[in-house]
Design a protein around this motif. Sequence first.
Motif, PDB file in Angstrom:
ATOM      1  N   UNK A 173       0.790  -1.230   0.000  1.00 35.17           N
ATOM      2  CA  UNK A 173       0.000   0.000   0.000  1.00 35.17           C
ATOM      3  C   UNK A 173       0.825   1.284   0.000  1.00 35.17           C
ATOM      4  N   UNK A 174       2.128   1.167   0.055  1.00 34.73           N
ATOM      5  CA  UNK A 174       2.959   2.382   0.034  1.00 34.73           C
ATOM      6  C   UNK A 174       4.331   2.042  -0.500  1.00 34.73           C
ATOM      7  N   UNK A 175       5.100   3.070  -0.802  1.00 37.26           N
ATOM      8  CA  UNK A 175       6.476   2.874  -1.250  1.00 37.26           C
ATOM      9  C   UNK A 175       7.280   2.162  -0.161  1.00 37.26           C
ATOM     10  N   UNK A 176       8.172   1.248  -0.515  1.00 36.23           N
ATOM     11  CA  UNK A 176       8.976   0.554   0.491  1.00 36.23           C
ATOM     12  C   UNK A 176       9.728   1.499   1.417  1.00 36.23           C
ATOM     13  N   UNK A 177      10.183   2.633   0.890  1.00 39.76           N
ATOM     14  CA  UNK A 177      10.936   3.573   1.725  1.00 39.76           C
ATOM     15  C   UNK A 177      10.070   4.167   2.825  1.00 39.76           C
ATOM     16  N   UNK A 178       8.787   4.377   2.545  1.00 35.48           N
ATOM     17  CA  UNK A 178       7.885   4.891   3.573  1.00 35.48           C
ATOM     18  C   UNK A 178       7.679   3.855   4.670  1.00 35.48           C
ATOM     19  N   UNK A 179       7.396   2.630   4.278  1.00 34.07           N
ATOM     20  CA  UNK A 179       7.226   1.563   5.253  1.00 34.07           C
ATOM     21  C   UNK A 179       8.469   1.425   6.122  1.00 34.07           C
ATOM     22  N   UNK A 180       9.631   1.411   5.476  1.00 32.70           N
ATOM     23  CA  UNK A 180      10.881   1.236   6.207  1.00 32.70           C
ATOM     24  C   UNK A 180      11.147   2.387   7.165  1.00 32.70           C
ATOM     25  N   UNK A 181      10.859   3.615   6.745  1.00 30.28           N
ATOM     26  CA  UNK A 181      11.119   4.776   7.598  1.00 30.28           C
ATOM     27  C   UNK A 181      10.283   4.730   8.865  1.00 30.28           C
ATOM     28  N   UNK A 182       9.000   4.400   8.718  1.00 30.03           N
ATOM     29  CA  UNK A 182       8.119   4.324   9.880  1.00 30.03           C
ATOM     30  C   UNK A 182       8.541   3.172  10.788  1.00 30.03           C
ATOM     31  N   UNK A 183       8.797   2.033  10.202  1.00 30.87           N
ATOM     32  CA  UNK A 183       9.191   0.858  10.989  1.00 30.87           C
ATOM     33  C   UNK A 183      10.503   1.120  11.735  1.00 30.87           C
ATOM     34  N   UNK A 184      11.457   1.754  11.085  1.00 31.88           N
ATOM     35  CA  UNK A 184      12.749   2.009  11.728  1.00 31.88           C
ATOM     36  C   UNK A 184      12.606   2.937  12.934  1.00 31.88           C
ATOM     37  N   UNK A 185      11.775   3.970  12.817  1.00 31.99           N
ATOM     38  CA  UNK A 185      11.560   4.864  13.957  1.00 31.99           C
ATOM     39  C   UNK A 185      10.933   4.097  15.113  1.00 31.99           C
ATOM     40  N   UNK A 186       9.941   3.280  14.805  1.00 31.53           N
ATOM     41  CA  UNK A 186       9.241   2.543  15.855  1.00 31.53           C
ATOM     42  C   UNK A 186      10.153   1.542  16.550  1.00 31.53           C
ATOM     43  N   UNK A 187      10.936   0.789  15.767  1.00 29.03           N
ATOM     44  CA  UNK A 187      11.798  -0.220  16.384  1.00 29.03           C
ATOM     45  C   UNK A 187      12.970   0.402  17.133  1.00 29.03           C
ATOM     46  N   UNK A 188      13.339   1.630  16.788  1.00 29.31           N
ATOM     47  CA  UNK A 188      14.408   2.312  17.519  1.00 29.31           C
ATOM     48  C   UNK A 188      13.915   2.901  18.836  1.00 29.31           C
ATOM     49  N   UNK A 189      12.606   2.935  19.024  1.00 27.55           N
ATOM     50  CA  UNK A 189      12.024   3.491  20.247  1.00 27.55           C
ATOM     51  C   UNK A 189      12.010   2.424  21.343  1.00 27.55           C
ATOM     52  N   UNK A 190      11.469   2.805  22.501  1.00 30.54           N
ATOM     53  CA  UNK A 190      11.340   1.856  23.606  1.00 30.54           C
ATOM     54  C   UNK A 190      10.033   1.067  23.534  1.00 30.54           C
ATOM     55  N   UNK A 191       9.277   1.244  22.459  1.00 33.50           N
ATOM     56  CA  UNK A 191       7.964   0.606  22.333  1.00 33.50           C
ATOM     57  C   UNK A 191       8.044  -0.660  21.488  1.00 33.50           C
ATOM     58  N   UNK A 192       7.316  -1.687  21.922  1.00 30.66           N
ATOM     59  CA  UNK A 192       7.204  -2.910  21.124  1.00 30.66           C
ATOM     60  C   UNK A 192       6.497  -2.591  19.812  1.00 30.66           C
ATOM     61  N   UNK A 193       6.974  -3.205  18.736  1.00 25.31           N
ATOM     62  CA  UNK A 193       6.513  -2.868  17.391  1.00 25.31           C
ATOM     63  C   UNK A 193       6.320  -4.126  16.573  1.00 25.31           C
ATOM     64  N   UNK A 194       5.309  -4.109  15.699  1.00 23.32           N
ATOM     65  CA  UNK A 194       5.131  -5.182  14.733  1.00 23.32           C
ATOM     66  C   UNK A 194       4.677  -4.576  13.406  1.00 23.32           C
ATOM     67  N   UNK A 195       5.160  -5.153  12.324  1.00 25.50           N
ATOM     68  CA  UNK A 195       4.787  -4.738  10.975  1.00 25.50           C
ATOM     69  C   UNK A 195       3.948  -5.834  10.340  1.00 25.50           C
ATOM     70  N   UNK A 196       2.737  -5.467   9.923  1.00 26.83           N
ATOM     71  CA  UNK A 196       1.826  -6.411   9.272  1.00 26.83           C
ATOM     72  C   UNK A 196       1.609  -7.664  10.110  1.00 26.83           C
ATOM     73  N   UNK A 197       1.313  -7.425  11.392  1.00 31.78           N
ATOM     74  CA  UNK A 197       0.958  -8.502  12.299  1.00 31.78           C
ATOM     75  C   UNK A 197      -0.539  -8.751  12.259  1.00 31.78           C
ATOM     76  N   UNK A 198      -1.172  -8.692  13.417  1.00 39.77           N
ATOM     77  CA  UNK A 198      -2.627  -8.900  13.466  1.00 39.77           C
ATOM     78  C   UNK A 198      -3.357  -7.848  12.655  1.00 39.77           C
ATOM     79  N   UNK A 199      -2.827  -6.647  12.584  1.00 45.84           N
ATOM     80  CA  UNK A 199      -3.458  -5.554  11.838  1.00 45.84           C
ATOM     81  C   UNK A 199      -2.582  -5.182  10.636  1.00 45.84           C
TER      82      UNK A 199
END
Length: 265
Positions: A173-199
Motif C-alpha cells: 500500500x505504500x512505497x517501500x521507503x515509507x514503510x521502512x522509515x516508519x518501521x525504523x523509527x518505531x523499532x528504535x524506540x522503547x515501544x514494542x513494534x510489529x509490521x503487518x501482524x494482526x493488523x
Amino acid sequence: MSFLDITRGQSPLVLGLPHTGTELPDAIANSLNTTGRALADTDWHIERLYDGLCPDVTTIRTRIHRYVIDANRDPAGHSLYPGQNTTTLCPTTDFDGTPIYKSGQAPDAAEIERRRMAYHAPYHAALEAEMERIKGLHGFAILYDCHSIRSHIPFLFEGTLPAFNIGTNQGTTCAPALEAAVYDICTASDYATVLNGRFKGGYTTRHYGRPQKGWHALQMELAQSSYLTEDSPPWLYDTAKAGRLRAELSRIFDAIATVAQELPR
C-alpha cells in the motif's frame, strides 16, 4: 457533511480518523443495549494524541461512532481477515464478541444500506477528494490512518498487543521507503513494534494504498495502554504517557516528510 470534521492543509500528508467519534443518532442509540451504549471500542482520544504533531496537515474525522457503521470496513461487507474473528460493516457485537443490540433490533440489510449511504459513502468521498487534491499539489499523497485499540482482546488476538502496529498489507500500500522509515523509527524506540501482524491495514489503507497511482497509505494501530491511564473505563488520557508517545509520533512524521521528498511525482 455535518458529521464530518475536515481540515485542509497543504502538506503531502492526510490523516484519517474514522473511529474517534462517539455520536449516535437517537434511533440507533435507543436500539443498543447497555454494552453497546458503553462505546468501548472507540479509538479514545486519538484526535487529541495527534493534534499539532504535523504542520499544515489535512485531517478527515467522522464524529459518528463505529457502532453506527465502521468507516474502515469494506462497504460490500467482505471480511478483511478471513478466518479470524472481527466485526462487521455495521457491528452487532463489540470486540469481545458480546452483542451490542437489544434483542431483535440489530440492523437488517435495508438499514445497513441506509447507513452506508448516509455515513460510509460520504466519509470516503471526502477522503478521496482530499487525496486527489493533495496529489494535485505534490504529485503524490500519503494517507496515515490513525487508530487505537485495547491491548488485551482475546476474541481478536492472543496475548498482549505491541504499542506500534503498522499495517501496509504486506508492503503493497505504500512505497517501500515509507514503510521502512516508519518501521525504523518505531523499532528504535522503547515501544514494542510489529509490521503487518494482526493488523495489516483496514479497508481504508488497502483501498487508497495505490503507489502506482501516487497514493501511499499505511495504518497505525496503537495499543491504548501506551497513552491511556488504563485501557479500560473511564478511558482517561494520561498526559505523561501521551507526551512520550507523541515524541515518537513526531519522529515518525519527520521521517515521512524526509522520504516524501524523494517520492516520484
